[in-house]
Design an enzyme around this catalytic site. Structure first.
Site, mmCIF file in Angstrom:
data_model
loop_
_atom_site.group_PDB
_atom_site.id
_atom_site.type_symbol
_atom_site.label_atom_id
_atom_site.label_comp_id
_atom_site.label_asym_id
_atom_site.label_seq_id
_atom_site.Cartn_x
_atom_site.Cartn_y
_atom_site.Cartn_z
ATOM 1 N N CYS A 421 0.804 -1.213 0.000
ATOM 2 C CA CYS A 421 0.000 0.000 0.000
ATOM 3 C C CYS A 421 0.841 1.270 0.000
ATOM 4 C CB CYS A 421 -0.960 -0.006 1.169
ATOM 5 S SG CYS A 421 -0.145 -0.182 2.753
ATOM 6 N N HIS A 465 -2.624 0.603 6.858
ATOM 7 C CA HIS A 465 -2.811 0.887 5.443
ATOM 8 C C HIS A 465 -2.384 2.321 5.172
ATOM 9 C CE1 HIS A 465 -4.404 0.064 1.527
ATOM 10 N NE2 HIS A 465 -5.307 1.048 1.588
ATOM 11 N N ASP A 481 -7.943 5.729 -2.915
ATOM 12 C CA ASP A 481 -7.103 4.620 -2.472
ATOM 13 C C ASP A 481 -6.567 3.889 -3.693
ATOM 14 O OD1 ASP A 481 -5.802 2.575 -1.329
ATOM 15 O OD2 ASP A 481 -7.468 1.893 -0.069
#
Lengths: 676, 305
Positions: A421, A465, A481
């Protein structure tokens, strides 16, 4: 006093040493090694004295020991005003007392100190295992006290322990009442812990590989309970924001210049509320955060908190007034808002500048790509879509990305194309900034395991994250995202399902086996237990206490509390008395005795009670003397009773009952009248 | 029967003035086939009591004055070589009598004491391997001086237990003492006494004591008393089962003397100071044995709860 000065009974010494060992054991890893060397030496000496081989050390030896330990303390700790040195000092004193353990007084002193040392374990951690261990220590210390007071029990350890346990069980109601009622003072000291343990959870900067370690830990990061009846957010909405990074040095993302990371960023304590768009249905929830040794507090977007010590940062984040070193709970209200974050407030020039910051050189290919988008005349939305499209086409989501070189963004975007991520979030923000769109990296947690039975959500370290927020004119800061473009299942189902193979290969403890039904159930049970423990015991502070007392008593006032306590104690005493009565009752007395007792009760009401040891004849004689007008009746009843009880005369029993029906002595006044 | 006992008590009372309760206790002890220990200062009428009882009961009476140089043979008897028959002939000691007054038993050595106490327990003596039975009925009245006096060997608890009752006579009442001064000659009175019963009658009465009944209610009371001595912190050790049986038997004798076929609590209360006091020990040395028994009686309820 003479009793206290008398010598210690022999068997008691072993008790004391066992108690000492038990109490010091949890410190075996945290306290300096020489404390234990000292304890072993001193204990050995004391045992030699016990065996009659050595003498107790003289003043010189004691002096040397004290000198040595003081030197040890000075050399080990540079800072004095902290928890560890103080606990070490206590442990040293506790240990050294052994060399002058001769009288009962010394023994009482040591055991009392043991209670205290056992309690200090809880200064460091307050989990269930720690509490259970401390309780065990207390049982042991109580047993040692018992053993000291009765030499017979010193030799019967099992019975003594049982007895100590029983005594402590009897004290439980009192403990509960004190727990609920005793005023909660804030910590009277706030001694910092100096322990060199690394901070856990999210770190205050982000570089490639930062999340790799976290994603391998199955430790719970925090737990969330939502206000009554409120459903948890849907999985794609479980974005728990913790930190915002807006400064990039070519490799590492930090919280931005002007921000002192040590202080956890600039914090506006309860002042700048205008940033929050309070529309829509607010979500009320409580977060119980595991210690992080940092100040950030995870929350959903647009949070407010009224918990003492919690402040709001300009990036719509929550922060605590000092690093979180113990589990803490805080209440949050999060507003969904109509658009992105801070849409209404607009973006100041300073903020725009901060969020467009890029290093002057490096990562040229990425810069060129973004500039090509801008040259194509794309607007912000289109640029975002273009970037996400890039990711979607040819990128791989993996826990084990290849190592990147100096230009990490270029390396990721054009060569490895595989990452976690932080790679996606970092490169995305880089691209956005290069394209002239204000953007920032947000780290926090995505996901959460909803425990249906207990209505709470648990978020683990591996849910950590990173994602991006871009400023879209009119919409404010909008969450993007990029990981979702590559691995949408990460958002929907969590890491476990996004990367099943890699996930299982890591050392995850029980959670690794979450596909095995009963093991998973066990894990969830344990977590639920921990959660209950924390919610009901550890986090029981002044506010919760007031809430509970208000719920129980209607209002919190001294009189009500006294009344409630009084009635609780009263009921307890009545129940105890009834129970004692029941077990001591034995078989009921025969009928003549019962009848005669009734006769005695009537006379007692008239002011002439029978003495306990007074025999029927003596009693009758006394009554005839005091109240002659009852004489005839009393004599015949006594005679009937005597026959029934002592002469086995079955007809006398009926006679006694009959006589009793007619005998109703009046009050004492009439006795006096009759005698005067 | 109903008249004999009051008559006996009255007869003894003529000699020993103002001591009716003690006389009754002594006779109850005799009826219960027990032995009596009288503990008192010299000159209180211990010997007179023993002598009078022997006279009224028609028992053969012997008296031994115990001294510190006495030997067991002086009590039990001795075998002496008889030249005429060329054999040993046994000369019976004073123990061969129906009523033996062992005066000042704690003046002699434990060895001699135990010889007598063995005879009391067994009802027989063994000399030179030959067992000889003592006459029946056999009743020992032992007297002892208070232990504080010099030159005494106190009887150990195990031997005190051999005596059914221990009583003390105490000083006479002022009236009785005045009567004593004003010329009632107790010796002449004693000489004039005629036996009221025969030894056989006495034995029959002794057998009747066992027939006196005790109901459950009474046994409950007895058991409560005994239990209390074992549980209360006041007592160093409780009453033994033998002590409890002795108490019951003495109460039976007391009931028989009062012409009752059943024992009532008052019987137990009447005899318990004499029966139990010397078998109980106080935890604190402060309180005397008799106040201990008083406290016991006050603390235990007569009526079952």
């Amino acid at each position: 006093m003479t009793e206290l000065r008398s010598l210690l009974p022999r068997d008691t010494l072993l008790w004391i040493l066992v108690v000492q060992a038990a109490v010091l054991l949890p410190y075996a890893l945290t306290l300096p090694w020489w404390v234990f060397a000292c304890w072993i030496g001193v204990t050995y000496w004391r045992l030699q004295v016990y065996l009659g081989k050595w003498e107790l050390p003289g003043n010189f030896v004691k002096f040397v020991l004290i000198l040595g330990c003081t030197a040890g303390l000075i050399l080990t700790f540079k800072r004095w005003y902290a928890l560890e040195p103080l606990v070490t000092l206590l442990a040293v004193a506790f240990t050294l007392k052994n060399v002058e353990l001769a009288t009962r007084r010394d023994a009482f002193f040591i055991v009392s100190l043991a209670f205290f040392v056992a309690a200090t374990h809880l200064l460091f951690e307050q989990g269930i295992p720690q509490a259970v261990y401390a309780l065990g220590c207390i049982v042991l210390a109580t047993a040692a006290l018992l053993a000291m007071n009765s030499p017979a029990s010193a030799a019967a350890p099992r019975r003594t322990l049982k007895r100590a346990g029983k005594m402590l069980l009897q004290a439980v109601p009192l403990m509960l009442i004190l727990f609920i009622v005793l005023p909660r003072l804030g910590p009277m000291w706030s001694v910092p812990q100096t322990g060199g343990e690394a901070s856990t959870g999210l770190s205050d900067s982000m570089e490639p590989g930062a999340f790799g370690k976290l994603s391998k830990s199955a430790r719970p990061a925090f737990r969330v309970t939502f206000a009554d009846g409120m459903a948890p957010p849907a999985p794609p909405e479980r974005y728990w924001r913790a930190l915002v990074f807006s400064h990039f040095d070519g490799r590492k993302w930090t919280q931005g210049h002007r921000v002192d990371p040590l202080l956890g960023g600039k914090v506006y304590w309860k002042s700048r509320r205008e940033d929050i768009d309070r529309s829509g249905n607010a979500r009320h929830y409580q977060v119980i955060l595991e210690p992080t040794r940092q100040t950030w507090l995870p929350a959903l977007a647009q949070p407010e908190s009224d918990t003492r010590g919690v402040g709001e940062k300009p990036e719509n984040l929550l922060a605590y007034i000092r690093p979180v070193t113990k589990r803490m709970a805080y209440e949050v209200v999060s507003w969904p808002g109509s658009a992105g974050i801070a849409a209404g407030a607009g973006l100041s020039e300073v903020e725009r500048e901060i969020n467009l910051q890029l290093p002057s050189r490096g990562n040229e290919r990425a810069r060129a790509l973004a500039e090509s988008w801008r040259k194509d005349g794309m607007d912000a939305h289109e640029v975002v879509q273009a970037a996400l499209g890039e990711y979607y086409q040819s990128f791989v989501y993996t826990l084990n990305p290849p190592v990147l070189g100096r230009d990490s963004v270029d390396g990721f975007l054009f060569e490895s194309r595989a990452g976690f991520c932080e790679h996606f979030a970092g490169s995305f923000v880089y691209l956005m900034r290069a394209a002239g769109i204000p953007a920032r990296v947000v780290t926090g947690y995505l996901g959460g395991e909803w425990i249906e039975q207990q209505n709470y959500m648990i978020v683990h370290d591996f849910d950590a994250h990173a994602w991006a927020e871009v400023w879209l004119p009119g919409e404010g800061w909008t969450r993007v995202d990029p990981t979702a473009a590559v691995a949408p299942e990460r958002v929907l189902d969590g890491l476990q399902n996004a990367l099943p193979e890699e996930f299982r290969a890591e050392d995850f403890g029980l959670i690794e086996f979450s596909h095995i039904g009963w093991l998973n159930a066990l894990r969830i049970q344990w977590d639920m237990l921990n959660y209950r423990w924390y919610r009901s015991v550890v986090s029981f502070d002044a506010d919760q206490q007031e809430g509970l007392l208000t719920r129980l008593l209607g209002e919190v006032s001294g009189r009500r509390i006294a009344l409630a306590l009084g009635s609780v104690f009263g009921i307890a005493l009545v129940v105890l008395a009834a129970w004692l009565h029941l077990i001591n009752r034995g078989k009921p007395a025969p009928r003549p005795e019962r009848l005669y007792r009734r006769f005695c009760q009537r006379l007692a009401r008239a002011g002439l009670p029978r003495e306990k040891g007074e025999s029927p004849r003596d009693y009758a004689l006394r009554i005839c003397r005091v109240a002659p007008h009852w004489g005839g009746m009393v004599n015949s009843i006594t005679a009937a009773y005597e026959k029934a009880a002592y002469f086995d005369d079955s007809t006398a029993e009926q006679q006694l009952a009959r006589l009793l029906k007619t005998f109703w002595p009046a009050s004492r006044a009439s006795v006096q009248e009759a005698t005067s | 029967m109903q008249k004999i006992i009051p008559a006996i008590v009255a007869d003894v009372g003529k000699v020993l003035l103002g001591k009716e309760h003690q006389i009754k206790l002594a006779i109850a002890c005799l009826l219960a086939r027990g032995h009596l220990l009288i503990e008192d200062l010299p000159g209180m009428g211990k010997t007179t009591l023993a002598h009078t009882i022997a006279a009224v009961m028609g028992l053969s009476y012997k008296r031994v004055q115990f001294t510190s140089d006495m030997l067991p043979a002086d009590i039990v008897g001795v075998s002496i070589f008889d030249r005429e028959s060329s054999s040993f002939r046994f000369h019976e000691g004073p123990v061969f009598s129906q009523l033996l007054l062992a005066d000042e038993i704690n003046r002699t050595s434990p060895k001699t004491q135990s010889a007598l106490l063995e005879a009391m327990e067994e009802g027989q003596v063994t000399v030179d391997g030959e067992t000889r039975s003592l006459p029946q009925p056999f009743f020992v009245i032992a007297t002892q001086n208070p232990l504080e006096q010099s030159g005494t060997f106190g009887l150990p608890e195990s031997q005190l237990d051999r005596f059914l009752m221990r009583i003390s006579l105490g000083y006479p009442t002022p009236e009785a003492e005045r009567a004593l001064y004003s010329g009632v000659d107790s010796r002449a009175e004693l000489a004039r006494l005629q036996p009221r019963i025969k030894p056989e009658t006495l034995q029959k009465m002794q057998a009747m004591v066992s027939q006196v009944k005790a109901t459950e209610s009474l046994l409950d009371y007895l058991q409560r008393l005994v239990q209390h001595t074992r549980q209360s912190p006041d007592f160093a050790c409780g009453l033994s089962p033998r002590g409890a049986l002795a108490l019951l038997h003495a109460a039976r004798a007391w009931a028989l003397m009062h012409a009752r076929t059943h024992v009532i609590p008052e019987d137990i209360q009447a005899v318990i100071p004499a029966v139990a006091a010397h078998r109980l020990q106080s935890v604190t040395d402060g309180s005397s044995d008799s106040t201990l028994v008083d406290r016991l009686l006050n603390q235990v309820d007569v009526i079952a709860a």
